[in-house]
Design an enzyme around this catalytic site. Sequence first.
Site, PDB file in Angstrom:
ATOM      1  N   GLY A 127     -24.067 -26.153  -6.142  1.00  0.00           N
ATOM      2  CA  GLY A 127     -23.926 -27.532  -5.656  1.00  0.00           C
ATOM      3  C   GLY A 127     -22.803 -28.240  -6.558  1.00  0.00           C
ATOM      4  O   GLY A 127     -22.834 -29.108  -7.372  1.00  0.00           O
ATOM      5  N   SER A 129     -19.187 -29.258  -4.558  1.00  0.00           N
ATOM      6  CA  SER A 129     -18.337 -30.339  -3.581  1.00  0.00           C
ATOM      7  C   SER A 129     -19.416 -31.274  -3.071  1.00  0.00           C
ATOM      8  O   SER A 129     -20.338 -31.056  -2.572  1.00  0.00           O
ATOM      9  CB  SER A 129     -17.802 -29.324  -2.577  1.00  0.00           C
ATOM     10  OG  SER A 129     -16.736 -28.369  -3.147  1.00  0.00           O
ATOM     11  N   SER A 161     -22.556 -22.710   0.256  1.00  0.00           N
ATOM     12  CA  SER A 161     -22.824 -21.442   0.744  1.00  0.00           C
ATOM     13  C   SER A 161     -24.284 -20.969   0.693  1.00  0.00           C
ATOM     14  O   SER A 161     -24.444 -20.748  -0.500  1.00  0.00           O
ATOM     15  CB  SER A 161     -21.502 -20.627   0.214  1.00  0.00           C
ATOM     16  OG  SER A 161     -20.395 -20.812   0.654  1.00  0.00           O
ATOM     17  N   GLU A 244     -15.100 -17.673 -10.620  1.00  0.00           N
ATOM     18  CA  GLU A 244     -15.246 -17.868  -9.223  1.00  0.00           C
ATOM     19  C   GLU A 244     -13.715 -17.609  -8.681  1.00  0.00           C
ATOM     20  O   GLU A 244     -13.687 -16.705  -7.611  1.00  0.00           O
ATOM     21  CB  GLU A 244     -15.664 -19.261  -8.649  1.00  0.00           C
ATOM     22  CG  GLU A 244     -15.677 -19.386  -7.281  1.00  0.00           C
ATOM     23  CD  GLU A 244     -16.073 -20.746  -6.691  1.00  0.00           C
ATOM     24  OE1 GLU A 244     -16.025 -20.894  -5.486  1.00  0.00           O
ATOM     25  OE2 GLU A 244     -16.060 -21.766  -7.307  1.00  0.00           O
TER      26      GLU A 244
END
Length: 398
Positions: A127, A129, A161, A244
């Site tokens: 969580g 964006s 996602s 990431e």
Amino acid sequence: MNLKESPEEKAFRQEVRDFVATHLPADIRERVLNFKHLAREDYVRWQRILAERSWGAPAWPVAFGGAGWNSAQRNIFDEECFFAGAPRQMPFGLSMVAPVLQKFGTVAQQQRFLPRILSMEDWWCQGYSEPGAGSDLSALSCRAERDGDFYHVTGQKIWTSFAQWANWIFCLVRTDSSGRQQEGISFLLIDMNSPGIQVRPIKTLDGGHDVNEVFFDNVRVPVVNLVGEEHRGWNIAKYLLGHERTNIAGLGNCKRFMRRLKEIAASVSKNGKPLIEDLRFRDKVVRIEMELLAHEWSLLRLIDQEQKQQGQGIEASLLKIRGSEIQQTLTELIMECAGPYAVPFTVRAMDPDSQADTANGELLNALAPHYLDWRKISIYGGSNEVQKNIIAKLTLGL
């Protein structure tokens, strides 16, 4: 830097290759190599197969239940799994929130969450964006107000996602608005089954449903789910994004796409000859293969630095940019192989149950939606334009 693998690394590569060849379920391999959508259970099944072999968390220290491999071993493992047609290990738990918990979490948080990440009993989503805070993540407005032993979270996240499959989400929330944007942000772990959470799907161009909007309406979150210090979540966010971006470098996936490009180009014809024999097309393949080789050397140089315990600078951003660009170019060339079969946009070809057959164009029909879906990778982990600004600032001292 020595680009040759040691005898020990060659033996390790063979061990991984043999294991994947014998333990990767054939139905999963077929779906991955033919560009099908995967079901939740496909990812869970493969993760648990790896966990049984004690390979479920390649980057984790042994003390936390991981394999304890060095960076060279992790790269070899990643290459062999992707090349063989294995699905990616979901990074949101393994490679994002887990390193955060290991570095910033309490012992109780580590004991509660890490084993369930390893077995994939918990599926995590990210969580970060928001509609008004994407590339400028520090502008986030999703708010958490403290009330005794609980926070009350209200706001929205977007492009989340696999939120439709997740039962936990790690969130950046604003707990204080009095200072600079980067201040007053906290890192919370939120149960997706909590009252007040709504997940709304966002359908992508390939007909898939990987991304979502997530809405929080006065969601109660125990204070014990705060990771690190309150109002100090921005440092945790930057730490996580480094992991990431390195993942998005995707060397193993690049090599898998390269192999499939050559295989498909050899199976389709142009002017009576296999497409791979067309000089103009071969020039494109050779060019991107050289770029992929340079990308691999850059990653190996980073691995060498890690083994010498040298710190990272702009490398994660550089690898993220090049990895995403190479994967996009490869999917473009793969789609080019489809020729006229790319015109009928056949989402059904990506259905896990469809029987793709190159001869009648069903596999080729899957290549156009696959190409379109991979346009988004250059945005993940901070858009490539933002990464270029980061590189400029660190290099030029701006």
